[in-house]
Design an enzyme around this catalytic site. Structure first.
Site, mmCIF file in Angstrom:
data_model
loop_
_atom_site.group_PDB
_atom_site.id
_atom_site.type_symbol
_atom_site.label_atom_id
_atom_site.label_comp_id
_atom_site.label_asym_id
_atom_site.label_seq_id
_atom_site.Cartn_x
_atom_site.Cartn_y
_atom_site.Cartn_z
ATOM 1 N N TYR A 77 33.608 15.064 50.577
ATOM 2 C CA TYR A 77 33.088 14.234 49.493
ATOM 3 C C TYR A 77 33.897 12.951 49.336
ATOM 4 C CZ TYR A 77 29.757 17.539 47.438
ATOM 5 O OH TYR A 77 28.683 18.350 47.191
ATOM 6 N N LYS A 131 36.107 28.066 57.440
ATOM 7 C CA LYS A 131 35.481 28.100 58.769
ATOM 8 C C LYS A 131 36.612 27.880 59.771
ATOM 9 C CE LYS A 131 31.849 28.240 61.477
ATOM 10 N NZ LYS A 131 31.005 29.448 61.648
ATOM 11 N N ASP A 134 29.903 31.264 56.827
ATOM 12 C CA ASP A 134 28.569 31.765 57.185
ATOM 13 C C ASP A 134 28.440 33.240 56.794
ATOM 14 O OD1 ASP A 134 30.521 32.168 59.127
ATOM 15 O OD2 ASP A 134 29.195 31.841 60.839
ATOM 16 N N ASP A 169 30.075 23.771 47.096
ATOM 17 C CA ASP A 169 28.821 23.207 46.575
ATOM 18 C C ASP A 169 27.646 24.084 47.001
ATOM 19 O OD1 ASP A 169 27.034 21.282 45.438
ATOM 20 O OD2 ASP A 169 26.615 20.600 47.478
ATOM 21 N N ASP A 176 25.358 27.174 44.577
ATOM 22 C CA ASP A 176 23.907 27.177 44.329
ATOM 23 C C ASP A 176 23.333 28.526 44.752
ATOM 24 O OD1 ASP A 176 23.786 24.522 43.420
ATOM 25 O OD2 ASP A 176 21.914 24.152 44.518
HETATM 26 C C1 IPM Z 1 27.175 19.806 41.875
HETATM 27 C C2 IPM Z 1 26.178 18.769 42.308
HETATM 28 C C3 IPM Z 1 26.947 17.537 42.731
HETATM 29 C C4 IPM Z 1 27.828 17.896 43.916
HETATM 30 C C5 IPM Z 1 26.087 16.312 43.061
HETATM 31 C C6 IPM Z 1 25.126 15.965 41.940
HETATM 32 C C7 IPM Z 1 26.914 15.109 43.449
HETATM 33 O O1 IPM Z 1 25.364 19.234 43.323
HETATM 34 O O2 IPM Z 1 27.875 19.582 40.877
HETATM 35 O O3 IPM Z 1 27.245 20.850 42.508
HETATM 36 O O4 IPM Z 1 27.370 17.855 45.066
HETATM 37 O O5 IPM Z 1 28.990 18.219 43.694
HETATM 38 MN MN MN Z 2 25.752 21.279 43.897
#
Ligand code: IPM
Ligand code: MN
Length: 351
Positions: free
Chosen positions: A142, A189, A221, A245, A249
């Site tokens: 990032y 990894k 993975d 990240d 999710d």
């Molecule tokens: C998160 C989001 C952010 C990230 C984006 C919006 C930049 O997906 O907070 O997980 O990738 O960190």
């Molecule tokens: Mn995210």
């Protein structure tokens, strides 16, 4: 106690859900006799519209002066399909993380009994799952050097990590594990990436200082698979920025709704507390978004300020609203769907 909170609602459904978090905090402060004061800042697309910057200096100052930041979301479809946009709402979030030194992102995943059947996973896999992902937040791809070469036809992002960055996040993760079920999984990894080998090396150096913690190492993975076919394996997961990240999710699906997942970003300066669901532009202004992730983020905020009983009161009210079926359409499951503000009002009243 006197509490100063900076409200940064951001874009999309951010303002609607942050308002419900504020109601919960107000209710708790009335109940426990605290004085709370709010300030406000723009961040994301709304900040670009106002000032040209996604994280204006004024907003940064507002954050610095507060004890904690309650944040909504950033993002706007106007920018999503424009790969050459000069400023993007997401830069506001990244700048906030970097400037406030928020190197640790804590994303707890817990399941609510009444919602186990909302999970795409089988009940027996999900029931009782309870873990926390600790994502490194200010390093890696990032923030590493990035760019284009060859007239723009070659692109690169550098997954750069310094020892001190790895050490401080691992220290936090080991300490979390000590306060929980004493099981830490370091996700990397290391079979391919040099940066991952540094992570694993440092984790192995540090592990003997935490003899009560069982530490294991898992390739990312494999971890992605394990989150689906055995989420109860995990207690504390620690990983680098990009892996974190993606995995968080995925992990959010385990509990049945992303609309329930809260997060805290902490580090050097003021901590930021936010739902993980993002700006959900399709629902903006419709009063249908699930406010519980933000309300649970408010609970994390209170706990971070040392107000454990107050955080508990918020969590109990959220659990009660779910049990009573006072939920938004994402959780309603054929039953009555309540609006964002109705859920917020109910939770505040329950507190
Ligand atoms: C998160 C989001 C952010 C990230 C984006 C919006 C930049 O997906 O907070 O997980 O990738 O960190
Ligand atoms: Mn995210």
């Amino acid at each position: 106690m006197d509490i100063k909170i900076a409200k940064l609602p951001g874009d999309g459904i951010g303002p609607e859900v942050v308002e419900q978090g504020v109601k919960a905090i107000d209710a708790v402060c009335r109940k426990f006799g605290h004085k709370v004061e709010y300030s406000f800042g723009y961040v994301g697309a709304c900040a670009i519209d106002k000032t040209g910057s996604a994280f204006p200096e004024e907003t940064y100052q507002t954050c610095l002066e507060a004890d904690a930041v309650l944040f909504g979301a950033v993002g706007d479809p106007r920018y999503d399909n424009d790969p050459v946009a000069k400023v993007r709402p997401e830069q506001g979030l990244l700048a906030m993380r970097k400037q406030l030194g928020l190197y640790a992102n804590l994303r707890p995943v817990e399941t609510f009994d009444a919602l186990v059947d909302k999970s795409p996973l089988k009940r027996e896999l999900v029931e009782g799952a309870d873990f926390i992902c600790i994502r490194e937040l200010t390093g890696g791809m990032y923030f590493g050097e990035k760019g284009r070469r060859d007239n723009g036809d070659t692109a690169f992002d550098t997954n750069l990590y310094h020892r001190y960055e790895v050490e401080r996040i691992l220290k936090l993760a080991f300490e979390y594990a000590q306060r929980r079920r004493k099981h830490l999984t370091v996700v990397d990894k290391a079979n391919v990436l040099e940066s991952s080998r540094l992570w694993r090396q440092i984790a192995q150096e540090m592990a003997p200082q935490y003899p009560d913690v069982v530490t294991d190492y898992m390739y990312v993975d494999n971890a992605a698979m394990k989150l689906i076919n055995g989420p109860k394996f995990f207690d504390v997961i620690v990983t680098e920025n990009t892996f974190g990240d993606i995995l968080t999710d995925e992990a959010s699906c385990v509990s049945g709704s992303m609309g329930l997942l809260a997060s805290a970003s902490v580090g050097e300066k003021t901590g930021v507390f936010e739902p993980i669901h993002g700006s959900y532009p399709q629902a903006a202004g419709k009063n249908i978004a699930n406010p519980l992730a933000t309300i649970l983020s408010a609970a994390m905020l209170l706990e971070h300020l040392g107000l454990a009983k107050e955080g508990r009161a918020v969590r109990d009210a959220v659990a009660a609203s779910i049990d009573a079926g006072i939920v938004t359409e994402d959780l309603a499951d054929g039953g009555k769907a309540y609006s964002t503000s109705e859920v917020g009002d109910w939770v505040a009243a329950h507190i």
